[in-house]
Design an enzyme around this catalytic site. Structure first.
Site, short mmCIF file in Angstrom:
data_model
loop_
_atom_site.label_atom_id
_atom_site.label_comp_id
_atom_site.label_asym_id
_atom_site.label_seq_id
_atom_site.Cartn_x
_atom_site.Cartn_y
_atom_site.Cartn_z
N GLY A 11 0.88 -1.16 -0.12
CA GLY A 11 0.07 -0.01 -0.09
C GLY A 11 0.75 1.32 -0.06
O GLY A 11 1.65 1.59 1.03
N GLY A 13 -0.25 4.51 0.18
CA GLY A 13 -0.96 5.64 0.92
C GLY A 13 -0.18 6.38 1.75
O GLY A 13 1.09 6.39 1.87
N GLY A 15 -0.05 6.11 4.88
CA GLY A 15 0.75 5.34 6.09
C GLY A 15 1.98 4.63 5.64
O GLY A 15 2.95 4.50 6.03
N VAL A 79 -2.15 -7.77 -4.25
CA VAL A 79 -1.79 -8.79 -3.19
C VAL A 79 -3.11 -9.74 -3.27
O VAL A 79 -4.31 -9.02 -3.14
CB VAL A 79 -1.52 -8.40 -1.88
CG1 VAL A 79 -1.59 -9.29 -0.83
CG2 VAL A 79 -0.26 -7.50 -1.99
N GLU A 171 -18.30 18.54 0.70
CA GLU A 171 -17.56 19.02 -0.11
C GLU A 171 -18.12 18.95 -1.37
O GLU A 171 -17.86 19.89 -2.40
CB GLU A 171 -15.78 18.61 0.16
CG GLU A 171 -15.46 19.17 1.38
CD GLU A 171 -14.15 18.36 2.01
OE1 GLU A 171 -13.54 18.97 2.47
OE2 GLU A 171 -14.11 17.25 1.53
N ASP A 300 -6.33 2.87 7.27
CA ASP A 300 -7.87 2.49 7.03
C ASP A 300 -8.19 1.08 7.23
O ASP A 300 -9.17 0.65 7.34
CB ASP A 300 -8.36 2.97 5.74
CG ASP A 300 -8.34 4.15 5.64
OD1 ASP A 300 -8.33 5.06 6.63
OD2 ASP A 300 -8.76 4.87 4.69
N ALA A 316 -6.00 10.66 7.03
CA ALA A 316 -4.52 10.70 6.58
C ALA A 316 -3.82 10.99 7.67
O ALA A 316 -2.63 10.29 7.72
CB ALA A 316 -4.61 11.69 5.69
#
Length: 422
Positions: A11, A13, A15, A79, A171, A300, A316
């Protein structure tokens, strides 16, 4: 380097990248696996969907980010599973990647609460593909309304429904309403885009439930000024090509956007451990999988409790803090030093925008709203973007829109094969 401790990170992202960045200089070699070749700044993804920003302004090739880190190998792959006995990660192409330490930061996707058949007509917003799909549908709705002869069908084309009133839903609703009521008038000849309806649906009693009630009430007022119709306290019961059913009422609407929930990746299934209701793997206070001290789960994908007993939010800043914490744990283990204390999440505040001139910020004791909050929100997001070019490009796009009222990314660039365009 081949003899160094092998850390596999799944991942790319917030993290995952924070972990890789914080392991710079450690005696490790790192394999970073992601099914996409880019890191995505998700907090601004809705601005791609609503024609404010281009895709290249909020996404960066992962290989480019680590071109000066020879100890980091990047693999483009998906994966399929984890074998804890052989300590390998299996990819979709059959390749097995061995690890000494595994970090799963695989994020989350949309959750339709058992109604996955709604996905084609009510796309969520998690990827660049999602954003460009939503942008295309919004822009096409105006184009099709311009040539539509039937008044009822034209009204349905000019009705935009956003399901879920968290920050993303609010938003999206605010920007679509501004575009319809302030940006597009004058560009069409047969329709008045100011007659468009933007409907924001929330099953709960109020919008932005994670914020203080006073900020939620302010957001409601600002959305009303933009012309957004907010419906709370009634869940959506059906989504179709023709529209959305809210409770017992049907709203003809040809453009639906799903912002109501998320479902974690199947990381818990790969590891054979317990997951919470959203599919997040339940980990211990050091973010390791129970019975698997060499496997960490963050972002997440993970469910970990704060000191007050509530789960760490899937945002985040939390993912970045978890990535940094796991890097410290790995360093301590390799150095034979005492383990860091249990992970402790430090809340840095909640932010959301309502249109292009108003925002709300909840720092706990300090709460801000209005134009000042909007400027702080913008500065904070620009600061966390990667690279000077992206910061300059986003800042210029926002300044141009602020001064001119015109969006710069209003291009229809893709065609959906699964949905019939009329």
């Amino acid at each position: 380097m081949e003899q160094n401790h092998h850390v596999v990170v799944v991942g790319g992202g917030f993290g995952g990248l924070e972990l890789v960045n914080d392991l710079r200089g450690a005696p490790v070699r790192i394999t970073l696996i992601d099914r996409r070749n880019h890191h995505l700044f998700q907090p601004l993804l809705y601005q791609v969907a609503t024609t404010i920003l281009a895709t290249s302004e909020i996404a960066w090739p992962i290989r480019h980010l680590y071109r000066d880190r020879p100890e980091v190998m990047t693999l483009l792959g998906e994966v399929q599973g984890v074998d804890r006995l052989t300590k390998t990660v299996t990819l979709a192409n059959g390749q097995a990647v061995p690890y000494d330490t595994l970090v799963l930061a695989t994020g989350a996707t949309h959750a339709y609460f058992g109604r996955d058949e709604w996905a084609p007509v009510a796309p969520g917003l998690k990827t660049l593909e999602d954003a460009t799909t939503i942008r295309r549908r919004v822009l096409l709705a105006f184009e099709q309304a311009e040539i539509e002869e039937d008044p009822a069908r034209r009204d349905a084309l000019l009705t935009f429904t956003i399901i879920g009133a968290g920050p993303t839903g609010v938003e999206l609703a605010g920007i679509i309403a501004e575009m319809a009521h302030r940006t597009l008038p004058g560009e069409f000849r047969r329709i008045d885009t100011r007659q468009s309806r933007v409907v924001l649906v929330e099953a709960g009693p109020r919008i932005l439930p994670a914020f203080a009630e006073e900020l939620s009430a302010y957001a409601m007022t600002e959305l009303g000024k933009l012309g957004v119709e907010v419906l709370t306290g009634t869940p959506v019961t059906d989504c179709t090509e023709a529209g959305v059913r809210i409770g017992d009422s049907f709203v003809p609407s040809r453009t639906l956007v799903w912002a109501a929930g998320v479902q974690a990746s199947p990381a818990a299934n790969w590891l054979g451990i317990v997951a919470d209701r959203a599919g997040r793997a339940i980990v211990d206070q050091h973010l390791t999988a129970p019975g698997n001290p060499d496997v960490f789960v963050i972002g997440d994908t993970a469910s970990v409790k704060q000191e007050n007993g509530t789960p760490v939010p899937g945002i985040a800043p939390a993912a970045k803090q978890q990535g940094a914490f796991v890097a410290r744990v790995i360093r301590a283990r390799l150095a034979g030093q005492p383990m860091p204390k249990a992970f402790r999440y430090r809340h840095q505040g909640s932010l959301a925008t309502i249109g292009k001139r108003a925002a709300i910020i909840d720092f706990g004791r300090i709460k801000l709203k209005g134009g000042l909050a909007w400027w702080i929100w913008g500065i904070a997001h620009i600061y966390f973007l990667i690279g000077t070019r992206s910061r300059f490009a986003v800042a210029w796009s926002w300044l141009w829109i602020f001064l001119s009222g015109q969006h710069s990314a209003r291009l229809i660039t893709q065609k959906e094969t699964h949905r019939r365009e009329e």
